[in-house]
Design an enzyme around this catalytic site. Structure first.
Site, short mmCIF file in Angstrom:
data_model
loop_
_atom_site.label_atom_id
_atom_site.label_comp_id
_atom_site.label_asym_id
_atom_site.label_seq_id
_atom_site.Cartn_x
_atom_site.Cartn_y
_atom_site.Cartn_z
N SER A 24 0.85 -1.19 0.00
CA SER A 24 0.00 0.00 0.00
C SER A 24 0.89 1.24 0.00
CB SER A 24 -0.87 -0.04 1.25
OG SER A 24 -1.34 1.25 1.55
N SER A 25 0.35 2.35 -0.50
CA SER A 25 1.15 3.58 -0.59
C SER A 25 1.55 4.12 0.79
CB SER A 25 0.38 4.65 -1.37
OG SER A 25 -0.86 4.90 -0.78
N CYS A 26 0.93 3.60 1.86
CA CYS A 26 1.29 4.09 3.20
C CYS A 26 2.65 3.58 3.66
CB CYS A 26 0.21 3.76 4.21
SG CYS A 26 0.02 2.01 4.50
N LYS A 28 3.67 -4.19 5.96
CA LYS A 28 3.78 -4.20 4.49
C LYS A 28 5.24 -3.99 4.04
CE LYS A 28 -0.53 -4.83 3.25
NZ LYS A 28 -0.92 -6.02 2.50
N HIS A 36 -12.74 2.56 4.01
CA HIS A 36 -11.98 3.70 3.50
C HIS A 36 -12.95 4.82 3.12
CE1 HIS A 36 -9.04 0.41 2.87
NE2 HIS A 36 -8.20 1.34 3.24
#
Ligand code: NAP
Ligand code: GFB
Length: 322
Positions: A110-112, A143, A182
């Site tokens: 994930s982009s986080c 991740k 989300h």
């Protein structure tokens, strides 16, 4: 190994929003040997069960779309399962894939994973260059570990294990539970329900979280599934690729777009007791574009398609329990 339409492909998390989209995309392309197990059939946190599964099913390819997933509030309020369950699930899948000589492994992150205040747009090389966003650092640490495990296998054993980092996703089979979802599915549900309930002849007010100023990028889940199929069918040179549209907007702009699509005419209020999260996380998607893949579905079209899906399925949503 060449992957063909008869290859044994295990999609972990095949009932989720992402896993089910990947399943449909592979089926549509003629892949006939897909393997899927629900969490009740195979709890991926259980090492012994995962070991037995790999010995029995002998997958040749593994796509990891199984995870403990949630929006900003769930991530912030339940740090332990977001860290530990994700580590358990991905560690078991990656390690038993290596032991069972799985030829190709696609890990979804994930982009986080990128630092909270990294330069924008986010390039793959910014990984581990600064502190993480506190509302989801637990999930991000898990991740990042998955990315590094695949990278280590690639480096030490020369196997085709890769990580795709999708931006925020949405689409059919999303989670519409207002506590754990989300932002995009939450807005669809909130605007739809407010449109249907009137107070003194006026449509109800919608309460949204935070200030509305953070910026987010959104990718339609069928585009992500297409990117996964592309990654399956092509050998990438590197281990980590961002997957997104390369365009973002503020949460306030997203609210206006969804309000218009749904046809809500009431007021919006912003609940400042809820967190904003990271100010911006726009993906640099040039590496994936160079490899030959680009997103196709625009945000307006994707929201319309998701709203149509919501209208057809809203009676069957299960409330998600943490
Ligand atoms: N949603 C997003 O915005 C987004 C953004 C970027 C990346 N991603 C990544 O995409 C992947 C899938 O996300 P999603 O949105 O599709 O989530 P989802 O709809 O909640 O699906 C998650 C799936 O994981 C499975 N699962 C969870 N715990 C499990 C366990 N202990 N054992 C076996 N299976 C388990 C669930 O299986 P059952 O249904 O059988 O219980 C479910 O099918 C994740 O890796 C996530 O990090 C998602
Ligand atoms: C893709 C995922 O993104 C998640 O971060 P993140 O974009 O902030 O997660 P979201 O929950 O999508 O929230 C995005 C932004 O929308 C705001 N927002 C406004 N109204 C709402 C609402 O009704 N519901 C929700 N959920 N948000 C809302 C929220 O405060 C935040 O600024 C991470 O926690 C995960 O780890 C993962 O990376």
């Amino acid at each position: 190994m060449t992957i063909n339409h008869h290859s044994r492909i295990y999609i972990a998390g095949h009932r989720g929003m992402v896993g089910s989209a990947i399943w449909r995309a592979l089926e549509a392309k003629g892949y006939s040997n897909l393997i899927g197990k629900t969490s009740a059939e195979l709890d991926l946190r259980n090492q012994k069960a995962v070991s037995d599964f790999f010995q029995t099913e002998k997958p040749e390819v593994v796509i990891d779309a199984a995870a403990r997933v949630g929006g900003i509030l769930a991530n912030n309020e339940y740090p332990y399962p977001f860290l530990m369950e994700n580590l358990q699930i991905q560690n078991n899948l990656i390690d038993y894939s290596l032991k069972a000589d799985v030829k190709k492994f696609i890990f979804l992150g994930s982009s986080c994973i990128y630092p909270k205040l990294a330069p924008q747009p986010l390039k793959e090389e910014y990984l581990l260059t600064g502190p993480l966003e506190p509302t989801n650092e637990w999930y991000a640490v898990a991740k990042i570990t998955g990315v590094k495990a695949c990278e280590a296998i690639r480096k030490q054993f020369g196997k085709d294990y890769i990580s795709l980092m999708p931006t925020n996703l949405y689409g059919p089979y999303d989670n519409f539970d207002l506590k754990t979802s989300h932002v995009l599915p939450a807005m669809i549900r909130k605007f739809h329900e407010a449109k249907q309930s009137t107070v003194d002849g006026r449509q109800s007010t919608v309460s949204l979280w935070g200030s509305g100023t953070p910026m987010r990028e959104f990718l339609f889940v069928e585009d992500l599934a297409d990117a996964v199929v592309f990654a399956l069918e092509n050998k990438f040179e590197d281990n980590l690729y961002n997957v997104g549209t390369g365009a973002d907007l503020t949460i306030r702009e997203l609210a206006e777009l969804i309000q218009k699509t749904v046809g809500h005419a009431g007021e919006i209020i912003w609940d400042s007791s809820k967190p904003d999260g990271t100010p911006r996380k726009l993906m640099d998607v040039s590496k994936m574009e160079k490899a030959g893949w680009k997103a196709k579905v625009g945000l307006e079209e994707g929201i319309k398609r998701t709203y149509v899906w919501f209208l057809e399925h809203q009676d069957s949503f299960k409330e998600v329990k943490i």
